[in-house]
Scaffold this motif. Structure first.
Motif, PDB file in Angstrom:
ATOM      1  N   GLU A 176       0.860  -1.177   0.000  1.00  6.34           N
ATOM      2  CA  GLU A 176       0.000   0.000   0.000  1.00  6.34           C
ATOM      3  C   GLU A 176       0.901   1.232   0.000  1.00  6.34           C
ATOM      4  N   LEU A 177       0.728   2.108  -0.986  1.00  8.01           N
ATOM      5  CA  LEU A 177       1.528   3.316  -1.093  1.00  8.01           C
ATOM      6  C   LEU A 177       0.702   4.502  -0.599  1.00  8.01           C
ATOM      7  N   VAL A 178       1.206   5.182   0.427  1.00  7.13           N
ATOM      8  CA  VAL A 178       0.520   6.338   1.006  1.00  7.13           C
ATOM      9  C   VAL A 178       1.358   7.572   0.702  1.00  7.13           C
ATOM     10  N   ARG A 179       0.791   8.528  -0.033  1.00  7.06           N
ATOM     11  CA  ARG A 179       1.556   9.647  -0.566  1.00  7.06           C
ATOM     12  C   ARG A 179       1.453  10.918   0.282  1.00  7.06           C
ATOM     13  N   PHE A 180       2.603  11.614   0.384  1.00 11.54           N
ATOM     14  CA  PHE A 180       2.672  12.939   0.991  1.00 11.54           C
ATOM     15  C   PHE A 180       3.412  13.860   0.020  1.00 11.54           C
ATOM     16  N   ASP A 181       2.854  15.038  -0.227  1.00  7.42           N
ATOM     17  CA  ASP A 181       3.433  15.990  -1.165  1.00  7.42           C
ATOM     18  C   ASP A 181       4.457  16.873  -0.452  1.00  7.42           C
ATOM     19  N   LEU A 182       5.745  16.559  -0.673  1.00  9.21           N
ATOM     20  CA  LEU A 182       6.819  17.336  -0.059  1.00  9.21           C
ATOM     21  C   LEU A 182       7.462  18.300  -1.054  1.00  9.21           C
ATOM     22  N   SER A 183       6.737  18.655  -2.097  1.00 11.38           N
ATOM     23  CA  SER A 183       7.254  19.647  -3.033  1.00 11.38           C
ATOM     24  C   SER A 183       7.453  20.972  -2.308  1.00 11.38           C
ATOM     25  N   LEU A 184       8.331  21.805  -2.835  1.00  7.69           N
ATOM     26  CA  LEU A 184       8.665  23.064  -2.175  1.00  7.69           C
ATOM     27  C   LEU A 184       7.422  23.927  -1.957  1.00  7.69           C
ATOM     28  N   THR A 202      15.886  22.404  -1.599  1.00  3.31           N
ATOM     29  CA  THR A 202      16.107  23.100  -0.344  1.00  3.31           C
ATOM     30  C   THR A 202      16.392  24.560  -0.669  1.00  3.31           C
ATOM     31  N   PRO A 203      15.480  25.475  -0.325  1.00  4.34           N
ATOM     32  CA  PRO A 203      15.696  26.886  -0.649  1.00  4.34           C
ATOM     33  C   PRO A 203      16.818  27.474   0.192  1.00  4.34           C
ATOM     34  N   GLU A 204      17.457  28.520  -0.326  1.00  9.51           N
ATOM     35  CA  GLU A 204      18.629  29.081   0.335  1.00  9.51           C
ATOM     36  C   GLU A 204      18.288  30.071   1.445  1.00  9.51           C
ATOM     37  N   GLY A 205      17.165  30.725   1.362  1.00  7.89           N
ATOM     38  CA  GLY A 205      16.846  31.757   2.343  1.00  7.89           C
ATOM     39  C   GLY A 205      16.730  31.223   3.753  1.00  7.89           C
ATOM     40  N   LYS A 206      17.336  31.914   4.703  1.00  8.62           N
ATOM     41  CA  LYS A 206      17.327  31.423   6.087  1.00  8.62           C
ATOM     42  C   LYS A 206      15.936  31.496   6.712  1.00  8.62           C
ATOM     43  N   ASP A 207      15.051  32.306   6.145  1.00  5.10           N
ATOM     44  CA  ASP A 207      13.696  32.416   6.670  1.00  5.10           C
ATOM     45  C   ASP A 207      12.703  31.551   5.895  1.00  5.10           C
ATOM     46  N   ASP A 208      13.224  30.724   4.990  1.00  3.70           N
ATOM     47  CA  ASP A 208      12.364  29.848   4.192  1.00  3.70           C
ATOM     48  C   ASP A 208      12.162  28.524   4.933  1.00  3.70           C
ATOM     49  N   VAL A 209      11.591  27.532   4.249  1.00  3.61           N
ATOM     50  CA  VAL A 209      11.226  26.278   4.916  1.00  3.61           C
ATOM     51  C   VAL A 209      12.408  25.349   5.182  1.00  3.61           C
ATOM     52  N   GLY A 210      13.562  25.622   4.576  1.00  2.00           N
ATOM     53  CA  GLY A 210      14.748  24.822   4.867  1.00  2.00           C
ATOM     54  C   GLY A 210      14.721  23.439   4.239  1.00  2.00           C
ATOM     55  N   SER A 211      15.499  22.543   4.825  1.00  6.23           N
ATOM     56  CA  SER A 211      15.668  21.194   4.285  1.00  6.23           C
ATOM     57  C   SER A 211      14.658  20.220   4.877  1.00  6.23           C
ATOM     58  N   PRO A 212      13.866  19.560   4.042  1.00 11.23           N
ATOM     59  CA  PRO A 212      12.968  18.535   4.594  1.00 11.23           C
ATOM     60  C   PRO A 212      13.739  17.330   5.103  1.00 11.23           C
ATOM     61  N   ASN A 213      14.916  17.072   4.524  1.00 10.12           N
ATOM     62  CA  ASN A 213      15.715  15.931   4.976  1.00 10.12           C
ATOM     63  C   ASN A 213      16.104  16.083   6.439  1.00 10.12           C
ATOM     64  N   GLU A 219       3.386  26.140   1.776  1.00 12.05           N
ATOM     65  CA  GLU A 219       1.966  26.328   2.043  1.00 12.05           C
ATOM     66  C   GLU A 219       1.576  25.826   3.428  1.00 12.05           C
ATOM     67  N   THR A 220       2.198  24.725   3.863  1.00  7.99           N
ATOM     68  CA  THR A 220       1.842  24.116   5.146  1.00  7.99           C
ATOM     69  C   THR A 220       2.799  24.489   6.266  1.00  7.99           C
ATOM     70  N   GLY A 221       3.806  25.311   5.965  1.00 11.79           N
ATOM     71  CA  GLY A 221       4.789  25.636   6.998  1.00 11.79           C
ATOM     72  C   GLY A 221       5.527  24.415   7.510  1.00 11.79           C
ATOM     73  N   ASN A 222       5.802  23.485   6.618  1.00 14.23           N
ATOM     74  CA  ASN A 222       6.511  22.221   6.911  1.00 14.23           C
ATOM     75  C   ASN A 222       5.675  21.218   7.705  1.00 14.23           C
ATOM     76  N   ALA A 223       4.390  21.524   7.926  1.00 14.83           N
ATOM     77  CA  ALA A 223       3.548  20.557   8.649  1.00 14.83           C
ATOM     78  C   ALA A 223       3.453  19.244   7.874  1.00 14.83           C
ATOM     79  N   VAL A 224       3.464  19.317   6.540  1.00 12.68           N
ATOM     80  CA  VAL A 224       3.385  18.092   5.742  1.00 12.68           C
ATOM     81  C   VAL A 224       4.606  17.207   5.977  1.00 12.68           C
ATOM     82  N   VAL A 225       5.749  17.815   6.264  1.00 12.34           N
ATOM     83  CA  VAL A 225       6.976  17.032   6.506  1.00 12.34           C
ATOM     84  C   VAL A 225       6.871  16.289   7.835  1.00 12.34           C
ATOM     85  N   THR A 226       6.413  16.971   8.865  1.00 10.33           N
ATOM     86  CA  THR A 226       6.266  16.301  10.155  1.00 10.33           C
ATOM     87  C   THR A 226       5.166  15.240  10.105  1.00 10.33           C
TER      88      THR A 226
END
Length: 367
Positions: free
Chosen positions: A37-45, A76-87, A50-57
């Motif tokens: 069973e494949l359960v998908r989460f959209d981790l696109s930038l 991974t965006p470069e701005g320090k005030d951006d969402v950063g690295s999901p990894n 849009e979710t403030g990284n809530a989708v990553v958690t």
């Protein structure tokens, strides 16, 4: 035996998503005979913003529950005030301790370093060390006496996880544990990993152990020490650099998968998240030209870990995918980066057909 497998699919960006879409075709039950069973989460930038990284958690929580994840390359965006690295978030949320990447010979592909025939696995810290270190500067900006500082940290538990998993991997693959940190220069900090490697060597006396400093490790790899399968344990930054050396030694960084691992108290695997070690390759987006090998091999690796958790048919399917990928290149079907003419989808088509045939034949033979 467990009958079903639940895999959290972490979608990504640009060519990374295109390669994921192709690779997970090999996980179809009609191909592997493994119910998944494949359960998908959209981790696109865009969705992370849009979710403030809530989708990553949320995705990390789902992986902790399922035990398995497969991830596309993400931006991974470069701005320090951006969402950063999901990894980074994923590693911290699942308590990942180890990343393993294995370079191996690709049949039909001549690597740039001659005489390299045996697999080389880099087992590195997934957290701590140089990444996430506290950094600051003192003094007038641009002045000669301006000073930069960095405070790094590693924990005994992470060092122990790296050491134990390195020796267990070597035990399973009949490899030599080779290398180590610069413990002579840094006996307190880097010496902690060396202490845990020495202790793991005592617990796994059947494994050959060749401890050498990190600079000698680099030199040995280039000068031909790899006359046997190797497992190289490393600090986080050392392991990152080693991976970028080892994988191209075999012809392409796209020829190996990367797996993040979290462990229980007995160092048995709790969570395995597999991905490709390369990025999103924006210049190849939409062209059907990128090499899907690493993502397909990530699927094979994930099934291998699923076998260890008792998923029925997973070991057979994992082997079929590994063999199918390597047989495809050996038969001359290669993408342009490997000197061939196959498109992304053509290469995947060939692998899917080989995997389906192997699983079908092995089932008919009762093996």
């Amino acid at each position: 035996m467990a009958d079903a497998l639940r895999i959290i699919v972490l979608e990504g960006d640009e060519t990374g998503q295109e390669l994921l879409d192709q690779a997970i075709r090999v996980l179809d039950p009609s191909v592997t005979a493994v119910e998944a069973e494949l359960v998908r989460f959209d981790l696109s930038l865009g969705h992370r913003r849009e979710t403030g990284n809530a989708v990553v958690t949320d995705a990390a929580q789902a992986m902790r529950e399922a035990g398995f994840g497969i991830k596309a390359a993400t931006i991974t965006p470069e701005g320090k005030d951006d969402v950063g690295s999901p990894n980074r978030i994923l590693r911290e949320e699942v308590d990942g301790k180890v990343i393993i990447r294995t370079g191996r010979r690709i049949p039909g592909v001549v690597g740039p370093v001659s005489g390299v025939h045996y697999p080389i696995s880099v087992v590195r810290m997934a957290v701590e060390d140089a990444y996430g270190a506290e950094q600051w500067r003192e003094g007038q900006e641009g002045a000669d006496d301006e000073v930069a500082f960095r405070t790094e940290r590693i924990t005994r538990s992470t060092c122990r996880a790296v050491a134990e998993y390195a020796f267990r991997t070597a035990e399973r693959t009949q490899a030599v544990v080779y290398g180590g940190p610069k413990w002579t220069v840094s006996p307190v900090y880097e010496g902690m990993l060396k202490e845990e490697l020495d202790r793991a060597a005592q617990r796994h006396r059947g494994v050959e152990y060749r401890p050498v400093l990190i600079d000698a490790t680099y030199a040995g790899l280039i000068s031909g020490v790899a006359d046997t399968p190797l497992v190289i344990p490393a600090l986080n930054r050392d392991g990152d650099c080693l991976s970028d050396l080892v994988l191209p030694m075999f012809g392409s960084i796209a020829g190996a998968e990367s797996v993040l691992l979290a462990f229980d108290d007995d160092h048995e695997i709790d969570v395995a998240m597999a991905e490709a070690p390369h990025g999103t390759a924006p210049s190849l987006q939409g062209k059907d030209l990128a090499n899907p090998m690493a993502m397909i091999l990530a699927c094979a690796a994930l099934l291998g870990y699923a076998h260890a958790r008792g998923v029925r048919g997973a070991e057979r399917a994992s082997r079929a995918i590994y063999e199918g990928v390597l047989e495809t290149t050996a038969g001359g079907c290669k993408t342009i980066d490997l000197g061939g003419h196959a498109t992304t989808s053509e290469f995947t088509d060939a692998v899917v057909e080989k995997v389906r045939t192997k699983v079908d034949i092995w089932a008919s033979l009762g093996s």
